[in-house]
Design a protein around this motif. Sequence first.
Motif, PDB file in Angstrom:
ATOM      1  N   ASN A   1       5.896  -4.219  -6.203  1.00 34.69           N
ATOM      2  CA  ASN A   1       6.631  -2.954  -6.144  1.00 34.69           C
ATOM      3  C   ASN A   1       6.345  -2.073  -7.357  1.00 34.69           C
ATOM      4  O   ASN A   1       6.162  -0.857  -7.222  1.00 34.69           O
ATOM      5  CB  ASN A   1       8.124  -3.229  -6.004  1.00 34.69           C
ATOM      6  CG  ASN A   1       8.516  -3.560  -4.573  1.00 34.69           C
ATOM      7  OD1 ASN A   1       8.228  -2.800  -3.661  1.00 34.69           O
ATOM      8  ND2 ASN A   1       9.139  -4.700  -4.371  1.00 34.69           N
ATOM      9  N   VAL A   2       6.296  -2.647  -8.549  1.00 34.80           N
ATOM     10  CA  VAL A   2       5.992  -1.807  -9.716  1.00 34.80           C
ATOM     11  C   VAL A   2       4.518  -1.396  -9.717  1.00 34.80           C
ATOM     12  O   VAL A   2       4.181  -0.303 -10.200  1.00 34.80           O
ATOM     13  CB  VAL A   2       6.389  -2.481 -11.056  1.00 34.80           C
ATOM     14  CG1 VAL A   2       7.889  -2.648 -11.142  1.00 34.80           C
ATOM     15  CG2 VAL A   2       5.676  -3.794 -11.275  1.00 34.80           C
ATOM     16  N   ASN A   3       3.641  -2.238  -9.149  1.00 38.25           N
ATOM     17  CA  ASN A   3       2.245  -1.798  -8.984  1.00 38.25           C
ATOM     18  C   ASN A   3       2.168  -0.566  -8.094  1.00 38.25           C
ATOM     19  O   ASN A   3       1.351   0.341  -8.326  1.00 38.25           O
ATOM     20  CB  ASN A   3       1.399  -2.922  -8.382  1.00 38.25           C
ATOM     21  CG  ASN A   3       1.053  -4.008  -9.389  1.00 38.25           C
ATOM     22  OD1 ASN A   3       1.257  -3.850 -10.589  1.00 38.25           O
ATOM     23  ND2 ASN A   3       0.531  -5.121  -8.895  1.00 38.25           N
TER      24      ASN A   3
ATOM     25  N   ILE B   1       8.484  -4.009 -16.921  1.00 41.34           N
ATOM     26  CA  ILE B   1       8.982  -4.914 -15.883  1.00 41.34           C
ATOM     27  C   ILE B   1       7.862  -5.829 -15.398  1.00 41.34           C
ATOM     28  O   ILE B   1       8.079  -7.029 -15.199  1.00 41.34           O
ATOM     29  CB  ILE B   1       9.595  -4.106 -14.724  1.00 41.34           C
ATOM     30  CG1 ILE B   1      10.912  -3.468 -15.164  1.00 41.34           C
ATOM     31  CG2 ILE B   1       9.820  -4.991 -13.504  1.00 41.34           C
ATOM     32  CD1 ILE B   1      11.493  -2.492 -14.170  1.00 41.34           C
ATOM     33  N   ARG B   2       6.668  -5.266 -15.208  1.00 44.25           N
ATOM     34  CA  ARG B   2       5.554  -6.116 -14.776  1.00 44.25           C
ATOM     35  C   ARG B   2       5.250  -7.191 -15.815  1.00 44.25           C
ATOM     36  O   ARG B   2       5.034  -8.360 -15.471  1.00 44.25           O
ATOM     37  CB  ARG B   2       4.304  -5.266 -14.519  1.00 44.25           C
ATOM     38  CG  ARG B   2       3.140  -6.083 -13.942  1.00 44.25           C
ATOM     39  CD  ARG B   2       2.014  -5.203 -13.453  1.00 44.25           C
ATOM     40  NE  ARG B   2       1.262  -4.577 -14.538  1.00 44.25           N
ATOM     41  CZ  ARG B   2       0.272  -3.715 -14.351  1.00 44.25           C
ATOM     42  NH1 ARG B   2      -0.075  -3.357 -13.131  1.00 44.25           N
ATOM     43  NH2 ARG B   2      -0.371  -3.190 -15.391  1.00 44.25           N
TER      44      ARG B   2
ATOM     45  N   ILE C   1      -3.645 -12.684 -11.558  1.00 41.11           N
ATOM     46  CA  ILE C   1      -3.288 -11.373 -12.107  1.00 41.11           C
ATOM     47  C   ILE C   1      -3.508 -10.331 -11.023  1.00 41.11           C
ATOM     48  O   ILE C   1      -4.614 -10.176 -10.501  1.00 41.11           O
ATOM     49  CB  ILE C   1      -4.142 -11.033 -13.342  1.00 41.11           C
ATOM     50  CG1 ILE C   1      -3.743 -11.919 -14.520  1.00 41.11           C
ATOM     51  CG2 ILE C   1      -3.981  -9.551 -13.714  1.00 41.11           C
ATOM     52  CD1 ILE C   1      -4.587 -11.699 -15.764  1.00 41.11           C
ATOM     53  N   ARG C   2      -2.442  -9.615 -10.698  1.00 42.32           N
ATOM     54  CA  ARG C   2      -2.516  -8.591  -9.660  1.00 42.32           C
ATOM     55  C   ARG C   2      -1.978  -7.281 -10.217  1.00 42.32           C
ATOM     56  O   ARG C   2      -0.792  -7.178 -10.527  1.00 42.32           O
ATOM     57  CB  ARG C   2      -1.727  -9.021  -8.432  1.00 42.32           C
ATOM     58  CG  ARG C   2      -2.246 -10.325  -7.798  1.00 42.32           C
ATOM     59  CD  ARG C   2      -1.506 -10.629  -6.508  1.00 42.32           C
ATOM     60  NE  ARG C   2      -2.000 -11.846  -5.853  1.00 42.32           N
ATOM     61  CZ  ARG C   2      -3.089 -11.908  -5.089  1.00 42.32           C
ATOM     62  NH1 ARG C   2      -3.810 -10.829  -4.910  1.00 42.32           N
ATOM     63  NH2 ARG C   2      -3.451 -13.046  -4.523  1.00 42.32           N
ATOM     64  N   THR C   3      -2.850  -6.321 -10.369  1.00 39.38           N
ATOM     65  CA  THR C   3      -2.434  -4.997 -10.830  1.00 39.38           C
ATOM     66  C   THR C   3      -2.628  -3.956  -9.741  1.00 39.38           C
ATOM     67  O   THR C   3      -2.334  -2.780  -9.941  1.00 39.38           O
ATOM     68  CB  THR C   3      -3.235  -4.577 -12.082  1.00 39.38           C
ATOM     69  OG1 THR C   3      -4.636  -4.612 -11.774  1.00 39.38           O
ATOM     70  CG2 THR C   3      -2.956  -5.516 -13.247  1.00 39.38           C
TER      71      THR C   3
ATOM     72  N   SER D   1       0.754  -1.265   0.000  1.00 39.38           N
ATOM     73  CA  SER D   1       0.000   0.000   0.000  1.00 39.38           C
ATOM     74  C   SER D   1       0.770   1.292   0.000  1.00 39.38           C
ATOM     75  O   SER D   1       0.230   2.284  -0.449  1.00 39.38           O
ATOM     76  CB  SER D   1      -1.038   0.022   1.117  1.00 39.38           C
ATOM     77  OG  SER D   1      -0.499   0.499   2.314  1.00 39.38           O
ATOM     78  N   ILE D   2       2.002   1.368   0.488  1.00 40.87           N
ATOM     79  CA  ILE D   2       2.660   2.678   0.432  1.00 40.87           C
ATOM     80  C   ILE D   2       4.046   2.555  -0.158  1.00 40.87           C
ATOM     81  O   ILE D   2       4.752   1.575   0.023  1.00 40.87           O
ATOM     82  CB  ILE D   2       2.749   3.348   1.820  1.00 40.87           C
ATOM     83  CG1 ILE D   2       3.586   2.514   2.805  1.00 40.87           C
ATOM     84  CG2 ILE D   2       1.390   3.644   2.394  1.00 40.87           C
ATOM     85  CD1 ILE D   2       3.839   3.246   4.094  1.00 40.87           C
TER      86      ILE D   2
END
Length: 510
Positions: free
Chosen positions: A129-131, A157-158, A186-188, A12-13
């Motif tokens: 991390n890229v999300n 990268i994702r 799938i996680r965006t 989250s942050i």
Amino acid sequence: MSLQFYMKKIYSIIGLCILSLIVATGCSKDFLNTEPKNSVNESVATASISDLGYILNGVNNYFYNAWYKQNYTGLFSYNITNDMMGEDVINSTTGNGWFIPESRWLGINNPHSNQVYYTYFYFYKIIQNVNSILNRYEELGDKTDEGGAIKGEALAIRAFCYFQLVQRYGKRYVKGADNSQLGVPIRTEVRFDPKERATVEEVYKLINKDLDEAITLLTKADNKDVKRVNLITTKGFKARVALAQQEWSTAAQQAKEVIALAPKYGHRLQSGKELLSGFNSIADNPEFIWAYKQTTDQNMYYGSFFAYMSWNHSSSNIRTNPKVINSALYKKMSATDIRRYWWDPKGNGDIAKGYGKRAKNFDVKPYNTFKFMAQAPGNSSGDFVYMRLAEMYYVAAEAYARAGMESEAQKILAEVMVTRDPNYQVSNKSGVALIEEIMINRRIDLWGEGHRWTDLKRLGLPLDRTLAPNTSKSVSREMNVEPDDPRWQYAIPKDEIDANKGLVKQNELK
């Protein structure tokens, strides 16, 4: 502890994202390439698009330095595993045991193994991390070219990470089929809540969507840093993905665009004796499209690529278990092919042309590798290559040949082969024979760079080590694996199944 536990600890942050990367890389003082400091607070980390660029640099560092275990220390570790599960990189002995279970296919289908757990965790950690970067980018609302370049790199990268995951945990993609077999979740989003597995088709759809948007953004503003994922790297990713999907036209087009862009980025093919430089230096190898520059305070010692795959680092693994090439593959090279000097077929202790003598305490085996050389034998230092220009020539040649465009395939194959063999003549082969010539040279050129297992899988080919005469059955044990064997799919880690209540379907276990 489960993957979900670790993910929730860093969700989250952006500040937590940065801290997780800094901790993972040992708090190197130049980790973010800024003024020396060992922590970054949230307000600084997220204040501007430029600050997101520093975080993205941290993600790129994580490709190199992600120490879980001695044999799981970064992207190169997973590349080694890919080759260990093939038939061309051979363990001459069991040595001190590193990568032997992987070469025997012992962990791939075991939901409790380090192999399936660390692979899953590693790529999803980068994805989260890229999300975080992508989410914050949208919040900042910056639409400048600089911001677009950061978003483009993050998307690329994702896509790369999902490509690594779906190739391992899903069944192979088959063009024309519905490809509704299960892939990976799938996680965006930033927060990793319970989620079921998407289909292989759905994962590839996301991969291509991310890559296409990344290419558009990076075309407008791009960096030429070989240590970063840029336009030429992203087009290389797109070529690899298209090859896996049997989209021959797209694969050839993207690979050719990489080749056309190469001079602008300072890349060219090595030729002749240049190919004997040891594949350890960004400065000395113009073929490196994507690589990591190792600094003096980032040495991985016995966890380094060069501690397993070089010929000269004084690790117990190399001294007792020198890596050798499939002798049948070696013999496919002509007498004038400079790549012959990447290996010593006699195993008499002499290193190939210009290298001198091997240290006396090293074991010596026929077909020893000399392709990779640590810069300093005492500390296994060296730069790591993830993508080379030569690969794109083989991608284009293969794609053209499989699409029936044989003259184009022959031409582009000759362009790379003449730099390896000055006596090479444009091939007059066609059909299966032409494809075989291309694939043989791809296997030789990319030996040890992490492509063989995924090549076998994408083509639906069996593993057949009986065709490698110098393979020791007592060392390798697993000699034949048919394409329909469930072990071509990594098991989903048991910890992930326990923690992710949305993920209820495991791959078939043998």
